[in-house]
Scaffold this active site. Structure first.
Site, PDB file in Angstrom:
ATOM      1  N   HIS A 170       0.867  -1.185   0.000  1.00 14.22           N
ATOM      2  CA  HIS A 170       0.000   0.000   0.000  1.00 14.22           C
ATOM      3  C   HIS A 170       0.901   1.233   0.000  1.00 14.22           C
ATOM      4  CE1 HIS A 170      -3.275  -2.745   1.769  1.00 14.22           C
ATOM      5  NE2 HIS A 170      -3.431  -2.605   0.469  1.00 14.22           N
ATOM      6  N   HIS A 263       3.035  -3.200   6.788  1.00 16.55           N
ATOM      7  CA  HIS A 263       1.992  -2.211   6.454  1.00 16.55           C
ATOM      8  C   HIS A 263       1.876  -1.119   7.516  1.00 16.55           C
ATOM      9  CE1 HIS A 263      -0.345  -4.279   3.167  1.00 16.55           C
ATOM     10  NE2 HIS A 263       0.460  -5.255   3.555  1.00 16.55           N
ATOM     11  N   GLU A 339       1.262  -4.437  11.140  1.00 14.04           N
ATOM     12  CA  GLU A 339       0.660  -3.107  10.988  1.00 14.04           C
ATOM     13  C   GLU A 339       1.267  -2.136  11.996  1.00 14.04           C
ATOM     14  OE1 GLU A 339      -1.564  -2.192   8.738  1.00 14.04           O
ATOM     15  OE2 GLU A 339      -2.424  -4.089   8.003  1.00 14.04           O
TER      16      GLU A 339
HETATM   17 ZN    ZN Z   1      -1.677  -1.737   4.119  1.00 10.70          ZN
END
Ligand code: ZN
Length: 379
Positions: A170, A263, A339
């Site tokens: 991302h 992420h 994350e």
């Molecule tokens: Zn992500």
């Protein structure tokens, strides 16, 4: 008297100007990703500021962004030199994200998070090759032809475990490449017994940046084709998502014994992992390794915890288009999404920086310690 100007025509820049005629109310909007409605990332430069006078900025379309609930409790980052970033107290009024800065310089950058530039990426890869003892195994290409280097630390000898760490699928999640920089920094250090223990038993396969087009264009979520790379691990093609196609191909070639996909999360103010417990083939061994990793990392650093995160998937309900689930199912190994917050770690808040590049880097070093302890039980 200088006039105020706003620009975003640079690497990972993203902003549209609605009205910048008055410092008392500079009205801006975030631009959606190419061929996709996603947006949340912003990064712009304001010039011609009046030193010592308050300037009020509003991102007017915040309520329509991809994760609009994430603005509450979020503070924008700013920098006068594009190196030292600090938080600017921000409020979300249900429509716009608002922040006020009384500048000490006439020029300032604002961003959603401390940006990791393409220029720094190029330096990092060179640094990894020249000083960290990694080799360039091969280079994938993005939709627009940007390089996606795959680095390996280790000689690929038979019997060694293959640990894969990939980052920034991302493109707006810039903390992910800061993490990779920390990891490579530790590979450079000498006399590191834990690292030696890890590298005696395992090779590291590293993709420091999965989505260079998206990052360059200031996207939040997608590549240049509007594809969310972490939603196409079953149906990636060379045309639509060559970035994932490339890495899957290389994984088949070398094998995977542990996978970490790095992420950032917009909403949750903690570091956490998500695993592949919803996979049809999720095994007790995978569950045990996942628990082991989470427990040890949370003991090693206050910047990781196991209480907050995503709800766990029900058995058999995993979305197999996610990298973590797809790789975990294919290779029956420990497979995790890591994350980090855009906001801060509320267990150890830093009022000046919030979560930052520096903290992302340290977390990577702590992850290597955890992996060094676990490497003998990965299979
Ligand atoms: Zn992500």
């Amino acid at each position: 008297m200088t006039t105020l100007s706003i620009s975003a025509d640079f690497d990972s820049g993203n902003i549209e100007v609605i009205d910048a005629s008055s410092p008392a109310h500079i009205q801006l909007a975030m631009r959606p990703d190419t061929k996709s409605p996603h947006f949340q990332w912003f990064h712009f430069k304001a010039e011609g500021l009046h030193i010592g006078e308050p300037h009020h900025f509003s991102l007017n379309n915040a309520s329509q962004s991809s994760y609009n609930r994430a603005w509450t409790g979020y503070n924008a980052v700013a920098s006068y030199d594009h190196q030292d970033w600090f938080r600017v107290p921000s409020t979300f009024d249900g429509k716009a994200l608002n922040f006020t800065l009384t500048p000490t310089h006439s020029e300032v950058y604002f961003a959603y998070f401390e940006p990791y530039s393409r220029e720094r990426h190029d330096w990092l890869v060179k640094h990894a090759l020249e000083n960290a003892g990694t080799e360039l195994l091969t280079t994938g290409k993005s939709v627009e032809g940007r390089d996606i280097p795959l680095l390996r630390k280790g000689n690929g000898a038979p019997g060694k475990r293959n640990i894969w760490i990939i980052a920034q699928q991302h493109p707006g999640e810039h903390m992910a490449e800061w993490f990779m920089e920390g990891l490579i920094e530790r590979l450079v250090e000498q006399n590191d017994p834990q690292l030696t223990q890890l590298l005696d038993a395992a090779d590291l396969y590293l993709v420091p940046h999965m989505n260079p087009d998206g990052s360059f264009h200031g996207h939040l979520r997608t590549n240049a084709n509007g594809k969310d790379l972490n939603r196409c691990w079953q149906d990636s093609t060379e045309d639509t998502s060559p970035e994932v196609f490339f890495v899957k191909q290389q994984m088949e070639k070398y094998g995977v014994d542990m996978f970490l996909d790095v992420h950032g999360d917009e909403e949750i103010p903690y570091v956490f992992t998500a695993a592949c417990e919803g996979n049809p083939g999720y095994s007790p061994k995978q569950a045990e390794l996942e628990e082991h990793f989470r427990r040890r990392l949370s003991e090693i650093t206050r910047d990781f915890q196991t209480r907050y995160g995503y709800p766990r998937s029900q058995p058999g309900q995993a979305n197999m288009n996610l990298a973590c689930n797809s790789v975990g199912e294919r290779f029956k190994c420990l497979s995790l999404t890591l994350e980090m917050p855009f906001k801060d770690n509320d267990n150890a808040p830093n009022l000046v920086t919030g979560w930052s590049g520096k903290r992302s880097k340290q977390l990577a070093k702590d992850v290597l310690t955890t992996l060094a302890e676990m490497v003998s039980v990965l299979r």
